[in-house]
Motif scaffolding. Structure first.
Motif, PDB file in Angstrom:
ATOM      1  N   SER A  92       0.663  -1.133   0.006  1.00 41.40           N
ATOM      2  CA  SER A  92      -0.238  -0.008   0.100  1.00 41.40           C
ATOM      3  C   SER A  92       1.124   1.044  -0.091  1.00 41.40           C
ATOM      4  O   SER A  92       0.508   2.096  -0.577  1.00 41.40           O
ATOM      5  N   ALA A  93       1.853   1.242   0.674  1.00 48.42           N
ATOM      6  CA  ALA A  93       3.051   2.379   0.635  1.00 48.42           C
ATOM      7  C   ALA A  93       3.459   2.618  -0.552  1.00 48.42           C
ATOM      8  O   ALA A  93       3.523   3.856  -1.222  1.00 48.42           O
ATOM      9  N   ILE A  94       3.684   1.598  -1.299  1.00 51.62           N
ATOM     10  CA  ILE A  94       4.412   1.695  -2.655  1.00 51.62           C
ATOM     11  C   ILE A  94       3.312   2.290  -3.653  1.00 51.62           C
ATOM     12  O   ILE A  94       3.530   3.346  -4.522  1.00 51.62           O
ATOM     13  N   ILE A  95       2.276   1.864  -3.647  1.00 47.62           N
ATOM     14  CA  ILE A  95       1.059   2.228  -4.497  1.00 47.62           C
ATOM     15  C   ILE A  95       0.609   3.646  -4.149  1.00 47.62           C
ATOM     16  O   ILE A  95       0.578   4.486  -4.850  1.00 47.62           O
ATOM     17  N   GLY A  96       0.612   3.985  -2.813  1.00 48.63           N
ATOM     18  CA  GLY A  96       0.294   5.331  -2.408  1.00 48.63           C
ATOM     19  C   GLY A  96       1.267   6.371  -2.599  1.00 48.63           C
ATOM     20  O   GLY A  96       0.823   7.395  -2.950  1.00 48.63           O
ATOM     21  N   ALA A  97       2.303   6.005  -2.312  1.00 49.30           N
ATOM     22  CA  ALA A  97       3.560   6.988  -2.807  1.00 49.30           C
ATOM     23  C   ALA A  97       3.462   7.264  -4.257  1.00 49.30           C
ATOM     24  O   ALA A  97       3.855   8.424  -4.521  1.00 49.30           O
ATOM     25  N   LEU A  98       3.317   6.141  -5.188  1.00 50.02           N
ATOM     26  CA  LEU A  98       3.231   6.560  -6.311  1.00 50.02           C
ATOM     27  C   LEU A  98       2.134   7.385  -6.801  1.00 50.02           C
ATOM     28  O   LEU A  98       2.183   8.308  -7.506  1.00 50.02           O
ATOM     29  N   ALA A  99       0.805   7.059  -6.353  1.00 52.19           N
ATOM     30  CA  ALA A  99      -0.712   7.969  -6.505  1.00 52.19           C
ATOM     31  C   ALA A  99      -0.184   9.241  -5.978  1.00 52.19           C
ATOM     32  O   ALA A  99      -0.447  10.218  -6.686  1.00 52.19           O
ATOM     33  N   LEU A 100       0.509   9.453  -4.899  1.00 53.49           N
ATOM     34  CA  LEU A 100       0.623  10.709  -4.111  1.00 53.49           C
ATOM     35  C   LEU A 100       1.646  11.578  -5.062  1.00 53.49           C
ATOM     36  O   LEU A 100       1.253  12.802  -5.496  1.00 53.49           O
ATOM     37  N   SER A 101       2.572  10.957  -5.911  1.00 48.50           N
ATOM     38  CA  SER A 101       3.392  11.877  -6.666  1.00 48.50           C
ATOM     39  C   SER A 101       2.822  12.250  -7.993  1.00 48.50           C
ATOM     40  O   SER A 101       2.577  13.405  -8.435  1.00 48.50           O
ATOM     41  N   VAL A 102       1.897  11.097  -8.335  1.00 52.78           N
ATOM     42  CA  VAL A 102       0.909  11.705  -9.819  1.00 52.78           C
ATOM     43  C   VAL A 102       0.138  12.506  -9.310  1.00 52.78           C
ATOM     44  O   VAL A 102       0.005  13.521 -10.061  1.00 52.78           O
ATOM     45  N   ILE A 103      -0.619  12.428  -8.399  1.00 47.79           N
ATOM     46  CA  ILE A 103      -1.726  13.474  -8.028  1.00 47.79           C
ATOM     47  C   ILE A 103      -1.017  14.813  -7.458  1.00 47.79           C
ATOM     48  O   ILE A 103      -1.604  15.856  -8.081  1.00 47.79           O
ATOM     49  N   ASN A 104      -0.070  14.797  -6.874  1.00 46.44           N
ATOM     50  CA  ASN A 104       0.505  16.114  -6.667  1.00 46.44           C
ATOM     51  C   ASN A 104       1.012  16.754  -7.880  1.00 46.44           C
ATOM     52  O   ASN A 104       1.025  18.002  -7.857  1.00 46.44           O
ATOM     53  N   SER A 105       1.585  15.963  -8.825  1.00 54.66           N
ATOM     54  CA  SER A 105       1.966  16.663 -10.142  1.00 54.66           C
ATOM     55  C   SER A 105       0.916  17.266 -10.731  1.00 54.66           C
ATOM     56  O   SER A 105       0.935  18.455 -11.319  1.00 54.66           O
ATOM     57  N   ILE A 106      -0.199  16.649 -10.785  1.00 55.17           N
ATOM     58  CA  ILE A 106      -1.331  16.930 -11.566  1.00 55.17           C
ATOM     59  C   ILE A 106      -1.945  18.436 -11.015  1.00 55.17           C
ATOM     60  O   ILE A 106      -2.161  19.300 -11.741  1.00 55.17           O
ATOM     61  N   LEU A 107      -1.913  18.332  -9.532  1.00 57.45           N
ATOM     62  CA  LEU A 107      -2.570  19.320  -8.760  1.00 57.45           C
ATOM     63  C   LEU A 107      -1.873  20.698  -8.710  1.00 57.45           C
ATOM     64  O   LEU A 107      -2.349  21.773  -9.109  1.00 57.45           O
ATOM     65  N   LEU A 108      -0.513  20.543  -8.905  1.00 52.80           N
ATOM     66  CA  LEU A 108       0.197  21.582  -9.093  1.00 52.80           C
ATOM     67  C   LEU A 108       0.406  22.171 -10.233  1.00 52.80           C
ATOM     68  O   LEU A 108       0.726  23.178 -10.453  1.00 52.80           O
ATOM     69  N   ALA A 109       0.351  21.150 -11.409  1.00 52.61           N
ATOM     70  CA  ALA A 109       0.169  21.789 -12.871  1.00 52.61           C
ATOM     71  C   ALA A 109      -0.906  22.537 -13.139  1.00 52.61           C
ATOM     72  O   ALA A 109      -0.928  23.577 -13.584  1.00 52.61           O
ATOM     73  N   LEU A 110      -2.291  22.120 -12.207  1.00 54.09           N
ATOM     74  CA  LEU A 110      -3.113  22.857 -12.523  1.00 54.09           C
ATOM     75  C   LEU A 110      -3.521  24.351 -11.847  1.00 54.09           C
ATOM     76  O   LEU A 110      -3.993  25.142 -12.112  1.00 54.09           O
ATOM     77  N   ILE A 111      -2.701  24.460 -10.793  1.00 51.20           N
ATOM     78  CA  ILE A 111      -2.482  25.398  -9.907  1.00 51.20           C
ATOM     79  C   ILE A 111      -1.747  26.258 -10.718  1.00 51.20           C
ATOM     80  O   ILE A 111      -1.892  27.813 -10.746  1.00 51.20           O
ATOM     81  N   ASP A 112      -0.710  26.152 -11.469  1.00 53.92           N
ATOM     82  CA  ASP A 112       0.345  26.951 -12.064  1.00 53.92           C
ATOM     83  C   ASP A 112      -0.404  27.175 -13.429  1.00 53.92           C
ATOM     84  O   ASP A 112      -0.493  28.056 -13.992  1.00 53.92           O
TER      85      ASP A 112
END
Length: 112
Positions: A92-112
């Motif tokens: 779950s940590a591996i999947i969650g960390a990967l998902a966190l990276s992807v979702i953070n990238s998407i959200l930060l791209a939307l903010i910029d």
């Protein structure tokens, strides 16, 4: 101000991850804020140290070991914060960390 924006984005990413069937559970919004803060602090303090210590593994795996380091930080944050659980342990940590990276990238791209 950038730290607060990153904290809020990471909190939203944690909430999104907890709604997905990835084995990551977060009880409340407050726990998500705490988990995001602890994850950020651990990333700022431990990740550079662990990166230096595991540099040969990172080179040998062409950087893929960084996923394991990120998952370890994610797992450690789940151990520290009550109300933040990993149902399937380190997977779950591996999947969650990967998902966190992807979702953070998407959200930060939307903010910029």
């Amino acid at each position: 101000m950038d730290i607060i924006v990153a904290w809020i984005v990471t909190t939203i990413a944690f909430l999104i991850i907890s709604w997905l069937p990835l084995g990551v559970e977060i009880d409340t919004l407050g726990k998500a804020f705490i988990a995001a803060a602890i994850f950020g602090i651990l990333n700022a303090i431990l990740k550079p140290i662990l990166g230096v210590l595991t540099f040969p593994l990172i080179v040998l795996t062409f950087g893929l070991f960084l996923f394991v380091l990120n998952a370890f930080i994610f797992w450690l944050a789940a151990k520290i914060v009550p109300g933040f659980r990993l149902r399937w342990g380190f997977w779950s940590a591996i999947i969650g960390a990967l998902a966190l990276s992807v979702i953070n990238s998407i959200l930060l791209a939307l903010i910029d």
